[in-house]
Design an enzyme around this catalytic site. Structure first.
Site, short mmCIF file in Angstrom:
data_model
loop_
_atom_site.label_atom_id
_atom_site.label_comp_id
_atom_site.label_asym_id
_atom_site.label_seq_id
_atom_site.Cartn_x
_atom_site.Cartn_y
_atom_site.Cartn_z
N GLU A 91 29.06 -17.52 27.26
CA GLU A 91 28.53 -18.89 27.25
C GLU A 91 29.16 -19.66 28.40
O GLU A 91 30.38 -19.73 28.49
CB GLU A 91 28.96 -19.57 25.94
CG GLU A 91 27.87 -19.68 24.94
CD GLU A 91 28.27 -20.58 23.78
OE1 GLU A 91 29.42 -20.54 23.31
OE2 GLU A 91 27.39 -21.32 23.32
N LYS A 142 34.89 -32.70 8.85
CA LYS A 142 35.99 -32.52 9.80
C LYS A 142 35.36 -32.52 11.19
O LYS A 142 34.82 -31.52 11.64
CB LYS A 142 36.70 -31.19 9.52
CG LYS A 142 38.18 -31.15 9.84
CD LYS A 142 38.54 -31.45 11.28
CE LYS A 142 38.16 -30.31 12.19
NZ LYS A 142 38.30 -30.68 13.63
N PRO A 143 35.41 -33.70 11.88
CA PRO A 143 34.81 -33.74 13.23
C PRO A 143 35.71 -33.03 14.24
O PRO A 143 36.89 -32.80 13.97
CB PRO A 143 34.73 -35.24 13.53
CG PRO A 143 35.78 -35.88 12.68
CD PRO A 143 36.02 -34.98 11.49
N CYS A 186 24.63 -25.35 22.92
CA CYS A 186 24.49 -23.97 22.46
C CYS A 186 23.14 -23.40 22.86
O CYS A 186 22.98 -22.20 23.02
CB CYS A 186 24.66 -23.92 20.95
SG CYS A 186 23.58 -25.09 20.13
N TRP A 220 32.38 -30.63 19.50
CA TRP A 220 32.51 -31.80 20.36
C TRP A 220 31.28 -32.03 21.23
O TRP A 220 31.15 -33.09 21.84
CB TRP A 220 33.73 -31.68 21.27
CG TRP A 220 33.78 -30.39 22.04
CD1 TRP A 220 34.53 -29.28 21.73
CD2 TRP A 220 33.05 -30.04 23.23
NE1 TRP A 220 34.29 -28.27 22.64
CE2 TRP A 220 33.39 -28.72 23.58
CE3 TRP A 220 32.14 -30.72 24.04
CZ2 TRP A 220 32.85 -28.05 24.68
CZ3 TRP A 220 31.59 -30.07 25.14
CH2 TRP A 220 31.95 -28.75 25.45
N GLU A 268 26.11 -22.33 12.48
CA GLU A 268 25.39 -22.51 13.75
C GLU A 268 26.40 -22.20 14.84
O GLU A 268 27.28 -23.02 15.13
CB GLU A 268 24.88 -23.95 13.88
CG GLU A 268 23.86 -24.37 12.83
CD GLU A 268 22.50 -23.70 13.01
OE1 GLU A 268 22.27 -23.07 14.06
OE2 GLU A 268 21.67 -23.80 12.09
N LEU A 269 26.28 -21.02 15.44
CA LEU A 269 27.35 -20.56 16.34
C LEU A 269 26.91 -20.52 17.80
O LEU A 269 25.97 -21.21 18.17
CB LEU A 269 27.82 -19.18 15.85
CG LEU A 269 28.19 -19.15 14.35
CD1 LEU A 269 28.60 -17.75 13.91
CD2 LEU A 269 29.29 -20.15 14.03
P1 NAD Z 1 34.97 -24.67 18.18
O1 NAD Z 1 34.55 -23.47 17.42
O2 NAD Z 1 36.18 -24.57 19.02
O3 NAD Z 1 35.24 -25.89 17.20
C1 NAD Z 1 34.26 -26.37 16.30
C2 NAD Z 1 34.95 -27.14 15.19
O4 NAD Z 1 35.80 -26.26 14.46
C3 NAD Z 1 35.83 -28.28 15.65
O5 NAD Z 1 35.75 -29.32 14.69
C4 NAD Z 1 37.21 -27.68 15.64
O6 NAD Z 1 38.22 -28.66 15.50
C5 NAD Z 1 37.11 -26.81 14.39
N1 NAD Z 1 38.04 -25.67 14.35
C6 NAD Z 1 38.62 -25.02 15.37
N2 NAD Z 1 39.39 -24.02 14.89
C7 NAD Z 1 39.28 -24.04 13.54
C8 NAD Z 1 39.81 -23.25 12.48
N3 NAD Z 1 40.64 -22.23 12.71
N4 NAD Z 1 39.47 -23.56 11.22
C9 NAD Z 1 38.62 -24.58 10.97
N5 NAD Z 1 38.09 -25.36 11.92
C10 NAD Z 1 38.40 -25.09 13.20
O7 NAD Z 1 33.69 -25.12 19.01
P2 NAD Z 1 33.58 -26.29 20.06
O8 NAD Z 1 34.34 -25.88 21.28
O9 NAD Z 1 33.91 -27.60 19.42
O10 NAD Z 1 32.00 -26.30 20.36
C11 NAD Z 1 31.42 -25.44 21.26
C12 NAD Z 1 30.80 -24.25 20.54
O11 NAD Z 1 29.91 -24.71 19.55
C13 NAD Z 1 29.97 -23.37 21.46
O12 NAD Z 1 30.22 -22.02 21.19
C14 NAD Z 1 28.54 -23.74 21.08
O13 NAD Z 1 27.58 -22.74 21.35
C15 NAD Z 1 28.67 -24.01 19.63
N6 NAD Z 1 27.56 -24.84 19.16
C16 NAD Z 1 26.60 -24.26 18.41
C17 NAD Z 1 25.52 -25.02 17.97
C18 NAD Z 1 24.43 -24.41 17.16
O14 NAD Z 1 23.67 -25.16 16.58
N7 NAD Z 1 24.30 -23.10 17.08
C19 NAD Z 1 25.46 -26.38 18.29
C20 NAD Z 1 26.47 -26.95 19.05
C21 NAD Z 1 27.53 -26.15 19.47
#
Ligand code: NAD
Length: 480
Positions: A384, A177-178, A287, A153, A253-254
């Protein structure tokens, strides 16, 4: 700020469609709590329909001449720039960030389409003599096939663009899947893709309130060959396990925990300028956001004084207000986690130099906050933050700085300020991060390989490498 809520459907096979089970979920403006849209809630039958569409579109799209694919992508770039304002407003409405950040995100997102329109025609292979003689080693790169893209998001437009553009350039078809909190920015891209000439089925977008089962269904569809994920390390691990069943390729990308190092010989003004960008772009919801500041004892007081002054001067307000520099965080959980980390640091002995208190609602606002003399065992240095909080540690030596910086399971981005470029380059080599910004507060660039080491991820996005992720290497042994 909103009029009547929008209705948003699923985008499958180049058409807008209702989910098989007619359900929707709400998307709200985090700054006001007002409903922005009812979004169609995709489920397993929709996931199947989208996978069918992507598989059906694959033969024609992968056989489309690279130049034609390039021109389509270039058109996407042009249309995104033409519609920058409405796209930016959608980002702000569903995510809360100020319009200036949203506009920058749309430009950054569009640039991936331009960069990969250029890369699409540079899919180079090689031919060489087998060392033992006799035959030739012919190497070429072919699109991997149908790919699953899962996005977060915090950059609801750019994180999708960073995956869709190279996948299409490579000749793949995609299932997106956004993030459930912010699906509208991706859906807003759908009409642009159609208008630019992306054929039906090449891109399918399925928002869902049940991300786990939906994505898992795709990861077990034998036609899918890759899952590219941007999000938390925690969810990344779940997807890596699930992807193992079909031995999928898994660019990831975590999460990050970026250190910001200010050496004693740094230019204070430049370091403060960089710190503002590295910390406050997206209000820290990035991130790559500077998560912890290690500042040389000799420059500590000067840096902190100037940084606090800049942080205090920022204007907080609804992201759609042009004067706003700090909008609402995305939801209550994000805001409460930020506050919890501040409370923990203060309980351990850190001092609040500005901010540090939740702002009463509506909305999930948190003020720009600087914490001084933060004890090294504080949670705010290990986890984080994802918010506008800068914890600062006074550090006696450069070796200690590097040791503190590397003392994390994350390895995405690091920032380093020094006037001595040779020293900076040597230290950059010792930092265990995929990206190091030397005398800069920003690393992201579509032309550069973005990605982390350790538990921050696998593979790279952007640059030439980003397209290679979506390709398989084929070797043909040829008797000439
Ligand atoms: P999140 O891991 O909660 O969710 C990311 C996506 O995964 C969303 O679309 C969510 O709906 C989906 N999702 C959640 N649970 C799932 C499951 N069990 N199976 C499949 N899909 C699932 O992350 P967030 O809160 O949306 O974003 C913040 C995180 O993203 C932070 O940790 C940030 O560091 C990371 N991030 C990393 C980068 C990078 O390039 N390394 C860039 C942006 C954000």
């Amino acid at each position: 700020m909103t009029s009547s809520p929008l209705a948003a459907d699923l985008y499958i096979a180049g058409r807008w469609s209702q989910p098989a089970h007619p359900r929707s979920f709400p998307v709200s403006d985090p700054a006001t709590g007002e409903l922005v849209a009812h979004v169609a809630d995709g489920d397993l039958p929709d996931a199947r329909a989208a996978a069918d569409a992507a598989a059906a579109a694959l033969p024609a799209w992968s056989a489309t001449p690279p130049r034609t694919r390039a021109e389509v992508l270039r058109k996407v770039h042009a249309l995104m720039i033409e519609r920058l304002e409405p796209l930016a407003r959608i980002i702000t409405l569903e995510n809360g960030k100020p319009l200036t950040d949203s506009r920058a995100e749309v430009r950054y997102a569009a640039e991936f389409f331009r960069w990969y329109s250029e890369e699409a025609c540079r899919n180079l292979g090689s031919v060489s003599h087998a060392p033992g003689g006799g035959y030739r080693i012919l190497v070429q790169h072919q699109p991997i096939g149908v790919v699953v893209l899962v996005t977060p998001w915090n950059f609801p437009c750019a994180m999708g663009a960073r995956k869709i553009a190279p996948a299409l350039a490579a000749g793949c078809t995609v299932l997106v899947k956004p993030a459930s909190l912010t699906p509208l920015s991706m859906l807003a891209l759908a009409d642009i893709l159609t208008e630019a000439g992306v054929p039906g089925g090449a891109v399918n977008i399925v928002p869902s309130s049940r991300s786990g089962p939906l994505v898992d269904h795709w990861l077990h569809d034998p036609r899918v060959r890759l899952v590219s994920f941007t999000g938390s390390t925690e969810v990344g691990r779940v997807l890596l396990k699930s992807a193992a069943d079909q031995v999928l390729k898994t660019p990831m990308e975590l999460g990050g925990n970026a250190p910001f190092l200010v050496l004693d010989d740094a230019d204070v003004d430049a370091a403060v300028e960089g710190a503002m960008v590295a910390k406050m772009r997206n209000m820290g919801e990035a991130c790559t956001a500077a998560n912890r500041f290690y500042v040389g004892a000799g420059i500590y007081d000067a840096f902190v004084r100037a940084f606090v002054e800049r942080m205090r001067a920022l204007t907080i307000g609804h992201g759609l207000d042009e004067a706003s520099q700090v909008g609402s965080l995305v939801d209550a959980a994000t805001r409460d986690k930020v506050d919890e980390l501040v409370r923990d640091a203060v309980a351990r002995g850190a001092c609040i130099l500005c901010g540090g208190e939740k702002i009463p609602g509506p909305g999930y606002f948190y003020p720009p906050t600087v914490l001084g003399e933060v004890p090294v065992d504080s949670r705010v240095l290990r986890e984080e933050i994802f918010g506008p909080v800068a914890p600062i540690v006074r550090v006696a030596s450069e070796d200690e700085m590097v040791a503190l910086a590397n003392g994390t399971e994350y390895g995405l981005a690091a920032y380093l300020y020094t006037r001595d470029l040779a020293k900076g380059l040597k230290l950059a080599e010792r930092l265990e991060f995929g990206m190091v910004a030397l005398n800069r507060g920003l690393v992201s660039d579509p032309a550069a390989p973005f990605g982390g080491v350790k538990q921050s991820g696998l593979g790279r996005e952007g640059s030439r490498e980003g397209m290679q992720e979506y390709m398989e290497t084929k070797y043909v042994a040829v008797e000439w």
